[in-house]
Scaffold this active site. Structure first.
Site, PDB file in Angstrom:
ATOM      1  CE1 TYR A  84       0.565   0.779   4.506  1.00 23.16           C
ATOM      2  CE2 TYR A  84      -0.369  -1.435   4.598  1.00 23.16           C
ATOM      3  CZ  TYR A  84       0.299  -0.394   5.205  1.00 23.16           C
ATOM      4  OH  TYR A  84       0.715  -0.505   6.513  1.00 23.16           O
ATOM      5  CB  CYS A  85       1.205   4.339   0.559  1.00 23.99           C
ATOM      6  SG  CYS A  85       1.645   6.099   0.342  1.00 23.99           S
ATOM      7  N   PRO A  86       2.567   2.642  -2.506  1.00 32.74           N
ATOM      8  CG  PRO A  86       2.127   1.836  -4.654  1.00 32.74           C
ATOM      9  CD  PRO A  86       1.451   2.248  -3.379  1.00 32.74           C
ATOM     10  CE  LYS A 124       5.735   0.715   1.713  1.00 33.66           C
ATOM     11  NZ  LYS A 124       4.897   1.402   0.704  1.00 33.66           N
TER      12      LYS A 124
END
Length: 283
Positions: free
Chosen positions: A146-148, A159
């Site tokens: 998420y939110c890459p 991550k």
């Protein structure tokens, strides 16, 4: 690995990691803007601020354009999460008692700080901080997270942190969230469901991430030992000291509170507008 931005003569330490459940993420955004203003005006040394918010999902502006955003937000609230729209770019991230947020706030009055420099400084700090745990930290987009972004921080391809930046009145805030403990995959599953409910199969102009929970993990999971927020705080301060700076504890000062009030009003208005007012009734 080192970076010249980390070699500040003094670091003003503002620790807000134990403020508890009443500490709203909107307050943090207003605080960082106030500190950017103070640092940019030459009224403060460089700042390292640490902060924790319980059960909050922070959305980016693009997230509020999801076709079924009302249903997606209702889901998050039913799961026990506050919903806040940040005052900068990016996409949805999860904050809770196992996520440590760090803001490094630098003055940009003498020399321009390139965006890349800000990211590299935070990456260098995290790599140095975690080296004592035998971790090799890598920077680069983790597809499925998420939110890459190009400065996703990972260990072994999973991550555990993401970095963002905000610039206000001559101050630069480089911010990171660190998943210290708990389940990274469970946090990612929450955001996967958020996007699933928000899109419901519809095509959108914006390319929202297809979240794959297994590509995310906490530091405790990755390092095979249970880490605490307090342990990471000590590691952070020791690492900053290793770059040669003097650290001293501080809180917001009178003039900064005045700026805070202004920025607080703006972020509240932004949230009311972005969430169409009636959605705030659930908070």
């Amino acid at each position: 690995m080192s970076h010249e931005l980390l070699r500040q003569p003094k670091w003003r330490v503002i620790d807000q990691s134990h403020f508890g459940p009443l500490f709203d993420a909107k307050q943090s955004f207003a605080i960082d803007d106030a500190l950017c203003t103070a640092v940019g005006a030459g009224q403060s040394d460089a700042v390292v601020r640490t902060w924790v918010h319980e059960n909050t999902v922070v959305l980016g502006a693009a997230d509020t354009k999801l076709p079924y955003i009302d249903e997606a937000i209702s889901f998050l609230r039913q799961e026990g999460y506050r919903v806040v729209v940040r005052n900068s770019g990016g996409l949805a991230v999860v904050l809770d008692s196992g996520v440590l947020n760090i803001s490094l706030i630098f003055p940009e009055t003498k020399n321009t700080i390139a965006i890349e420099q800000g990211y590299e400084a935070m990456y260098a700090l995290m790599a140095a901080m975690l080296a004592s745990y035998g971790a090799r930290v890598e920077a680069g987009e983790i597809v499925g997270s998420y939110c890459p972004g190009s400065y996703d921080l990972s260990i072994g391809g999973k991550k555990f942190a993401g970095i963002s930046q905000r610039r206000v009145r001559g101050g630069v805030a480089v911010q990171i969230y660190l998943c210290v403990n708990g389940s990274g995959a469970a946090r990612a599953e929450l955001i996967r469901r958020f996007y699933e409910l928000g899109r419901q199969g519809e095509k959108t102009k914006f390319a929202y991430p297809d979240v794959v929970p297994t590509v995310m993990a906490s530091l405790s999971e990755l390092l095979g030992c249970e880490l605490s927020i307090d342990e990471l705080l000590v590691a952070l301060w020791r690492t900053l000291q290793s770059f040669g700076g003097e650290l001293y504890s501080s809180a917001l000062e009178n003039g900064e509170w005045n700026w805070y009030e202004q920025y607080w009003a703006r972020i509240v208005e932004r949230n009311e507008t972005a969430l169409k007012g009636e959605l705030l009734a659930g908070e």
